[in-house]
Design an enzyme around this catalytic site. Structure first.
Site, mmCIF file in Angstrom:
data_model
loop_
_atom_site.group_PDB
_atom_site.id
_atom_site.type_symbol
_atom_site.label_atom_id
_atom_site.label_comp_id
_atom_site.label_asym_id
_atom_site.label_seq_id
_atom_site.Cartn_x
_atom_site.Cartn_y
_atom_site.Cartn_z
ATOM 1 N N LYS A 45 0.849 -1.206 0.000
ATOM 2 C CA LYS A 45 0.000 0.000 0.000
ATOM 3 C C LYS A 45 0.884 1.256 0.000
ATOM 4 C CE LYS A 45 -0.383 -0.320 5.011
ATOM 5 N NZ LYS A 45 -1.268 -0.728 6.127
ATOM 6 N N ARG A 140 -11.100 -0.127 14.278
ATOM 7 C CA ARG A 140 -10.932 0.549 12.995
ATOM 8 C C ARG A 140 -11.849 -0.192 12.023
ATOM 9 N NH1 ARG A 140 -4.680 1.237 11.419
ATOM 10 N NH2 ARG A 140 -5.221 -0.759 10.528
ATOM 11 N N TYR A 271 16.587 29.104 10.163
ATOM 12 C CA TYR A 271 15.433 29.838 10.676
ATOM 13 C C TYR A 271 15.384 29.738 12.203
ATOM 14 C CZ TYR A 271 13.568 30.204 5.935
ATOM 15 O OH TYR A 271 13.394 30.504 4.613
ATOM 16 N N MET A 319 12.709 24.207 3.828
ATOM 17 C CA MET A 319 11.930 23.534 2.780
ATOM 18 C C MET A 319 12.822 22.737 1.830
ATOM 19 S SD MET A 319 9.338 25.108 -0.079
ATOM 20 C CE MET A 319 8.042 25.629 1.024
HETATM 21 C C1 LIG Z 1 -0.509 -1.838 6.665
HETATM 22 C C2 LIG Z 1 -1.109 -3.135 7.021
HETATM 23 C C3 LIG Z 1 -0.301 -4.255 7.213
HETATM 24 C C4 LIG Z 1 1.215 -4.184 7.185
HETATM 25 O O1 LIG Z 1 1.656 -3.592 8.379
HETATM 26 P P1 LIG Z 1 3.222 -3.469 8.741
HETATM 27 O O2 LIG Z 1 3.223 -2.950 10.124
HETATM 28 O O3 LIG Z 1 3.795 -2.495 7.764
HETATM 29 O O4 LIG Z 1 3.789 -4.814 8.589
HETATM 30 C C5 LIG Z 1 -0.905 -5.464 7.470
HETATM 31 N N1 LIG Z 1 -2.252 -5.555 7.551
HETATM 32 C C6 LIG Z 1 -3.058 -4.495 7.375
HETATM 33 C C7 LIG Z 1 -4.523 -4.663 7.477
HETATM 34 C C8 LIG Z 1 -2.516 -3.252 7.126
HETATM 35 O O5 LIG Z 1 -3.322 -2.206 6.956
#
Ligand SMILES: *Cc1c(COP(=O)(O)O)cnc(C)c1O
Length: 376
Positions: A45, A140, A271, A319
């Site tokens: 992802k 969630r 800054y 930046m």
């Molecule tokens: C992102 C995600 C993972 C992977 O998690 P990591 O901590 O990067 O290994 C696995 N399962 C679900 C549902 C996720 O959203």
């Protein structure tokens, strides 16, 4: 000439990390007496945690499946030649998505009643594989323990109707990296799903690295783990470097010095002048700032490597630039190479810690303006 910043993405490191995870799982399977190690959904992802989907498809060619959220990314995996299973971790968002599941042969997570209702109207050409997700306490995604079996029964009814194919069970743990661990939520998962057959998927990186026996249970079901961060060579655990697990960083963020300044005692840097020199010193200006994805909250002392020598960031990150201490590197000058994180530099987890965040955020936040280069 473009700015001298780039992120090198190593498909070989991705492949190496997958192999390291598979070796750990094989050892755990041998211990639990499971007939085979669990399969791997390599999680890609967020544009493969900033590494790019195409490279991930190449690097993870030995994974059994790929997992992501975005249907566009799933389509890009198919276009990049991935023919294996693809899991959509959030499932479908609207009825029109079902046509994409069907056309691109995508496995879907089912986590609420509306998704079951949408599937109830579907007439796919091929049966759609799915996982019914339990909300094991993270609150969630997923059906509550009280409603899970009913949702699973509705999914099985969809299988009777020819809409669904394989119906699996999945959950996601809230405390896999912390002192609480996964015992309680895993028990809840086992109790709630008792007697329901089908593939099982519960472990992310932290869970499978720490509790490999859970990932490789010998209970006659097909098990699938879902590692993300560890496959990119970063650690899911505060204080434990990824190298402990024989993982290699797959992203190396490099730049160069574009200026050098000589300071006297009392001179200040950047800054708000957050760093003040206590005596004469040389500092270097690096072509990398928060618009490249380097964290603005990285404080003075954040590790960085200049000309192969470890030194530190000074003052506030701006930046497009940041300033580094050149006292340990007297030979450094304009053009000297700088590694912000990765191979030959600090780990992304060290930089993240100095910025009050985690490696995940830095990898995912690499800015589109940083060119990716592919050394292997
Ligand atoms: C992102 C995600 C993972 C992977 O998690 P990591 O901590 O990067 O290994 C696995 N399962 C679900 C549902 C996720 O959203």
């Amino acid at each position: 000439m473009p700015r001298p910043i780039s992120a090198a993405i190593s498909a070989a490191a991705l492949a190496h990390n997958l192999q390291a995870v598979q070796a750990l799982l094989a050892a755990a399977a041998a211990q639990t007496g499971a007939p085979a190690p669990p399969n791997v959904w390599a999680v890609i992802k967020a544009n493969a945690y900033g590494h790019g989907v195409r490279t991930a498809v190449r690097g993870f060619s030995a994974a059994q499946g790929l997992a992501m959220l975005d249907l566009d990314e799933a389509v890009r995996c198919r276009e990049a030649g991935w023919v294996g299973p693809i899991l959509l971790l959030e499932g479908i968002f609207e009825p029109a998505d079902i046509e994409l599941l069907d056309r691109y042969h995508l496995t879907s997570c089912i986590h609420h009643d509306e998704q079951l209702a949408m599937l109830g109207h579907a007439r796919p050409r091929r049966r759609l594989d799915a996982y019914v997700k339990l909300n094991a306490g993270m609150n969630r995604l997923g059906f509550s323990p009280m409603h899970y079996r009913q949702a699973h029964a509705r999914a099985r009814a969809l299988r009777e109707q020819g809409v669904l194919g394989t119906v699996g069970k999945m959950a996601h743990f809230s405390f896999a990296d912390g002192p609480e661990g996964i015992a309680e939520q895993h028990e809840l998962f086992l109790r709630t799903t008792a007697g329901l057959s089908g593939p099982v998927s519960v472990c992310n990186s932290a869970a499978l690295l720490r509790f490999a026996q859970v990932a490789a249970r010998a209970d006659g079901q097909s098990h699938w783990v879902r590692p993300g961060i560890c496959l990119y060579g970063a650690s899911p655990f505060a204080g434990t470097p990824a190298s402990v697990y024989n993982l290699k960083p797959a992203m190396t963020l490099r730049s160069r010095l574009i200026a050098v300044q000589r300071l006297q005692a009392g001179d200040r840097v950047g800054y708000a002048g957050l760093f003040t020199a206590s005596g004469p010193m040389r500092v270097g200006v690096v072509a990398c700032g928060y618009a490249d994805g380097y964290p603005r909250h990285a404080c003075t002392g954040t590790p960085v490597t200049v000309g192969g020598v470890r030194t530190r960031v000074l003052g506030r990150v701006s930046m497009d630039m940041l300033v580094v201490d050149l006292e340990p590197v007297p030979t450094a000058g304009v053009g000297t190479q700088v590694v912000l994180w990765g191979e030959g530099g600090p780990t992304v987890d060290e930089v993240a810690e100095s910025a009050g965040t985690i490696g995940y955020e830095l990898l995912c936040a690499l800015a589109p303006r940083v060119p990716l280069v592919f050394p292997d």
